[in-house]
Design a protein around this motif. Structure first.
Motif, PDB file in Angstrom:
ATOM      1  N   UNK A  19       0.834  -1.205   0.000  1.00 44.57           N
ATOM      2  CA  UNK A  19       0.000   0.000   0.000  1.00 44.57           C
ATOM      3  C   UNK A  19       0.863   1.247   0.000  1.00 44.57           C
ATOM      4  N   UNK A  20       1.939   1.227   0.752  1.00 43.34           N
ATOM      5  CA  UNK A  20       2.851   2.366   0.781  1.00 43.34           C
ATOM      6  C   UNK A  20       3.477   2.601  -0.592  1.00 43.34           C
ATOM      7  N   UNK A  21       3.862   1.531  -1.263  1.00 45.45           N
ATOM      8  CA  UNK A  21       4.479   1.649  -2.594  1.00 45.45           C
ATOM      9  C   UNK A  21       3.481   2.146  -3.635  1.00 45.45           C
ATOM     10  N   UNK A  22       2.200   1.844  -3.435  1.00 47.62           N
ATOM     11  CA  UNK A  22       1.167   2.199  -4.415  1.00 47.62           C
ATOM     12  C   UNK A  22       0.449   3.502  -4.091  1.00 47.62           C
ATOM     13  N   UNK A  23       0.895   4.193  -3.079  1.00 45.82           N
ATOM     14  CA  UNK A  23       0.169   5.334  -2.539  1.00 45.82           C
ATOM     15  C   UNK A  23      -0.205   6.389  -3.574  1.00 45.82           C
ATOM     16  N   UNK A  24       0.683   6.725  -4.481  1.00 53.79           N
ATOM     17  CA  UNK A  24       0.405   7.797  -5.438  1.00 53.79           C
ATOM     18  C   UNK A  24       0.308   7.274  -6.869  1.00 53.79           C
ATOM     19  N   UNK A  25      -0.128   6.030  -7.033  1.00 51.54           N
ATOM     20  CA  UNK A  25      -0.208   5.441  -8.361  1.00 51.54           C
ATOM     21  C   UNK A  25      -1.656   5.095  -8.691  1.00 51.54           C
ATOM     22  N   UNK A  26      -1.902   4.889  -9.967  1.00 48.75           N
ATOM     23  CA  UNK A  26      -3.206   4.395 -10.400  1.00 48.75           C
ATOM     24  C   UNK A  26      -3.051   3.771 -11.773  1.00 48.75           C
ATOM     25  N   UNK A  76       0.247   2.229 -14.030  1.00 53.47           N
ATOM     26  CA  UNK A  76       1.408   2.455 -13.165  1.00 53.47           C
ATOM     27  C   UNK A  76       1.302   1.634 -11.883  1.00 53.47           C
ATOM     28  N   UNK A  77       0.087   1.477 -11.391  1.00 51.50           N
ATOM     29  CA  UNK A  77      -0.139   0.649 -10.205  1.00 51.50           C
ATOM     30  C   UNK A  77       0.241  -0.805 -10.498  1.00 51.50           C
ATOM     31  N   UNK A  78      -0.168  -1.284 -11.660  1.00 54.79           N
ATOM     32  CA  UNK A  78       0.167  -2.661 -12.050  1.00 54.79           C
ATOM     33  C   UNK A  78       1.669  -2.834 -12.231  1.00 54.79           C
ATOM     34  N   UNK A  79       2.313  -1.846 -12.839  1.00 51.00           N
ATOM     35  CA  UNK A  79       3.769  -1.914 -13.014  1.00 51.00           C
ATOM     36  C   UNK A  79       4.488  -1.940 -11.670  1.00 51.00           C
ATOM     37  N   UNK A  80       4.019  -1.145 -10.736  1.00 53.72           N
ATOM     38  CA  UNK A  80       4.628  -1.113  -9.406  1.00 53.72           C
ATOM     39  C   UNK A  80       4.467  -2.462  -8.705  1.00 53.72           C
ATOM     40  N   UNK A  81       3.298  -3.057  -8.825  1.00 52.07           N
ATOM     41  CA  UNK A  81       3.091  -4.391  -8.245  1.00 52.07           C
ATOM     42  C   UNK A  81       4.033  -5.411  -8.883  1.00 52.07           C
ATOM     43  N   UNK A  82       4.224  -5.310 -10.187  1.00 53.62           N
ATOM     44  CA  UNK A  82       5.126  -6.233 -10.882  1.00 53.62           C
ATOM     45  C   UNK A  82       6.566  -6.055 -10.402  1.00 53.62           C
ATOM     46  N   UNK A  83       6.992  -4.815 -10.202  1.00 53.28           N
ATOM     47  CA  UNK A  83       8.343  -4.550  -9.694  1.00 53.28           C
ATOM     48  C   UNK A  83       8.496  -5.117  -8.284  1.00 53.28           C
ATOM     49  N   UNK A  84       7.503  -4.921  -7.443  1.00 55.88           N
ATOM     50  CA  UNK A  84       7.557  -5.492  -6.094  1.00 55.88           C
ATOM     51  C   UNK A  84       7.685  -7.006  -6.170  1.00 55.88           C
ATOM     52  N   UNK A  85       6.918  -7.606  -7.044  1.00 56.96           N
ATOM     53  CA  UNK A  85       6.924  -9.058  -7.191  1.00 56.96           C
ATOM     54  C   UNK A  85       8.283  -9.570  -7.649  1.00 56.96           C
ATOM     55  N   UNK A  86       8.868  -8.918  -8.639  1.00 57.47           N
ATOM     56  CA  UNK A  86      10.110  -9.411  -9.242  1.00 57.47           C
ATOM     57  C   UNK A  86      11.369  -8.996  -8.489  1.00 57.47           C
ATOM     58  N   UNK A  87      11.341  -7.848  -7.822  1.00 54.85           N
ATOM     59  CA  UNK A  87      12.564  -7.343  -7.200  1.00 54.85           C
ATOM     60  C   UNK A  87      12.523  -7.349  -5.679  1.00 54.85           C
ATOM     61  N   UNK A  88      11.495  -6.754  -5.116  1.00 53.27           N
ATOM     62  CA  UNK A  88      11.432  -6.600  -3.663  1.00 53.27           C
ATOM     63  C   UNK A  88      11.236  -7.921  -2.934  1.00 53.27           C
ATOM     64  N   UNK A  89      10.391  -8.789  -3.495  1.00 52.57           N
ATOM     65  CA  UNK A  89      10.012 -10.001  -2.785  1.00 52.57           C
ATOM     66  C   UNK A  89      10.645 -11.259  -3.358  1.00 52.57           C
ATOM     67  N   UNK A  90      11.707 -11.096  -4.117  1.00 52.17           N
ATOM     68  CA  UNK A  90      12.407 -12.265  -4.667  1.00 52.17           C
ATOM     69  C   UNK A  90      12.907 -13.129  -3.510  1.00 52.17           C
TER      70      UNK A  90
END
Length: 120
Positions: free
Chosen positions: A66-73, A76-90
Protein backbone atom coordinates in the motif's frame (compact mmCIF):
# COMPACT_ATOMS: atom_id res chain seq x y z
CA UNK A 1 -14.77 5.30 -5.43
CA UNK A 2 -14.90 5.80 -9.17
CA UNK A 3 -12.41 8.67 -9.10
CA UNK A 4 -9.60 6.20 -8.34
CA UNK A 5 -10.37 3.90 -11.25
CA UNK A 6 -11.32 0.30 -11.73
CA UNK A 7 -7.80 -1.05 -11.12
CA UNK A 8 -7.63 0.61 -7.72
CA UNK A 9 -11.14 -0.60 -6.88
CA UNK A 10 -10.25 -4.18 -7.78
CA UNK A 11 -7.08 -3.94 -5.71
CA UNK A 12 -9.01 -2.48 -2.78
CA UNK A 13 -11.52 -5.35 -2.99
CA UNK A 14 -8.70 -7.92 -2.89
CA UNK A 15 -7.10 -6.16 0.09
CA UNK A 16 -10.48 -6.00 1.81
CA UNK A 17 -10.84 -9.76 1.38
CA UNK A 18 -7.43 -10.30 2.98
CA UNK A 19 -8.36 -8.02 5.87
CA UNK A 20 -11.60 -9.96 6.36
CA UNK A 21 -9.50 -13.14 6.59
CA UNK A 22 -7.36 -11.42 9.24
CA UNK A 23 -10.45 -10.45 11.22
CA UNK A 24 -11.69 -14.03 11.01
CA UNK A 25 -8.36 -15.21 12.40
CA UNK A 26 -8.64 -12.71 15.26
CA UNK A 27 -12.15 -13.91 16.09
CA UNK A 28 -11.00 -17.54 16.00
CA UNK A 29 -8.14 -16.71 18.37
CA UNK A 30 -10.52 -14.87 20.71
CA UNK A 31 -12.87 -17.85 20.73
CA UNK A 32 -9.95 -20.19 21.36
CA UNK A 33 -8.77 -18.09 24.29
CA UNK A 34 -12.27 -17.94 25.76
CA UNK A 35 -12.65 -21.71 25.45
CA UNK A 36 -9.31 -22.28 27.13
CA UNK A 37 -10.23 -19.85 29.91
CA UNK A 38 -13.44 -21.83 30.51
CA UNK A 39 -11.36 -25.00 30.79
CA UNK A 40 -8.95 -23.26 33.16
CA UNK A 41 -6.12 -23.60 30.63
CA UNK A 42 -3.68 -20.82 29.97
CA UNK A 43 -2.42 -19.71 26.59
CA UNK A 44 1.05 -18.26 26.66
CA UNK A 45 2.09 -15.20 24.73
CA UNK A 46 4.48 -17.32 22.70
CA UNK A 47 1.60 -19.59 21.64
CA UNK A 48 -0.49 -16.58 20.68
CA UNK A 49 2.42 -15.08 18.75
CA UNK A 50 2.97 -18.39 16.96
CA UNK A 51 -0.66 -18.55 15.80
CA UNK A 52 -0.73 -14.90 14.71
CA UNK A 53 2.66 -14.88 12.97
CA UNK A 54 1.36 -15.62 9.43
CA UNK A 55 -1.26 -12.88 9.78
CA UNK A 56 1.37 -10.44 10.98
CA UNK A 57 3.56 -11.22 7.98
CA UNK A 58 0.59 -10.73 5.64
CA UNK A 59 -0.25 -7.37 7.22
CA UNK A 60 3.38 -6.27 6.96
CA UNK A 61 3.51 -7.10 3.25
CA UNK A 62 0.17 -5.33 2.72
CA UNK A 63 1.49 -2.25 4.51
CA UNK A 64 4.54 -2.21 2.24
CA UNK A 65 2.48 -2.74 -0.93
CA UNK A 66 0.00 0.00 0.00
CA UNK A 67 2.85 2.37 0.78
CA UNK A 68 4.48 1.65 -2.59
CA UNK A 69 1.17 2.20 -4.42
CA UNK A 70 0.17 5.33 -2.54
CA UNK A 71 0.41 7.80 -5.44
CA UNK A 72 -0.21 5.44 -8.36
CA UNK A 73 -3.21 4.39 -10.40
CA UNK A 74 -4.06 2.34 -13.44
CA UNK A 75 -1.20 0.86 -15.41
CA UNK A 76 1.41 2.45 -13.16
CA UNK A 77 -0.14 0.65 -10.21
CA UNK A 78 0.17 -2.66 -12.05
CA UNK A 79 3.77 -1.91 -13.01
CA UNK A 80 4.63 -1.11 -9.41
CA UNK A 81 3.09 -4.39 -8.25
CA UNK A 82 5.13 -6.23 -10.88
CA UNK A 83 8.34 -4.55 -9.69
CA UNK A 84 7.56 -5.49 -6.09
CA UNK A 85 6.92 -9.06 -7.19
CA UNK A 86 10.11 -9.41 -9.24
CA UNK A 87 12.56 -7.34 -7.20
CA UNK A 88 11.43 -6.60 -3.66
CA UNK A 89 10.01 -10.00 -2.78
CA UNK A 90 12.41 -12.27 -4.67
CA UNK A 91 12.99 -15.34 -2.51
CA UNK A 92 10.05 -14.64 -0.19
CA UNK A 93 7.40 -17.14 -1.28
CA UNK A 94 4.66 -15.82 0.96
CA UNK A 95 5.16 -12.19 -0.14
CA UNK A 96 5.32 -13.27 -3.78
CA UNK A 97 2.10 -15.27 -3.46
CA UNK A 98 0.34 -12.35 -1.82
CA UNK A 99 1.61 -9.84 -4.38
CA UNK A 100 0.66 -12.20 -7.22
CA UNK A 101 -2.86 -12.46 -5.80
CA UNK A 102 -3.12 -8.66 -5.64
CA UNK A 103 -1.65 -8.24 -9.13
CA UNK A 104 -4.11 -10.73 -10.63
CA UNK A 105 -7.06 -9.05 -8.94
CA UNK A 106 -5.98 -5.54 -9.94
CA UNK A 107 -5.10 -6.46 -13.51
CA UNK A 108 -8.46 -8.03 -14.34
CA UNK A 109 -10.30 -4.74 -15.06
CA UNK A 110 -7.27 -3.48 -16.99
CA UNK A 111 -7.26 -6.64 -19.09
CA UNK A 112 -10.99 -6.32 -19.70
CA UNK A 113 -10.58 -2.71 -20.85
CA UNK A 114 -7.76 -3.62 -23.24
CA UNK A 115 -9.73 -6.56 -24.55
CA UNK A 116 -12.79 -4.42 -25.26
CA UNK A 117 -10.66 -1.80 -27.06
CA UNK A 118 -9.03 -4.44 -29.22
CA UNK A 119 -12.39 -5.94 -30.18
CA UNK A 120 -13.81 -2.60 -31.36
Amino acid sequence: QYEYGLVAQALAAAIDELLQDYLTTCVEMRDRLQLQNQKQQLTSLSQLAFFMQPSGKTLNVLRHVISALQFTKGGHMLNTLQVLLEQEYRGDDMAQDLTTLLLKAASLPYYNMLNSWLQE
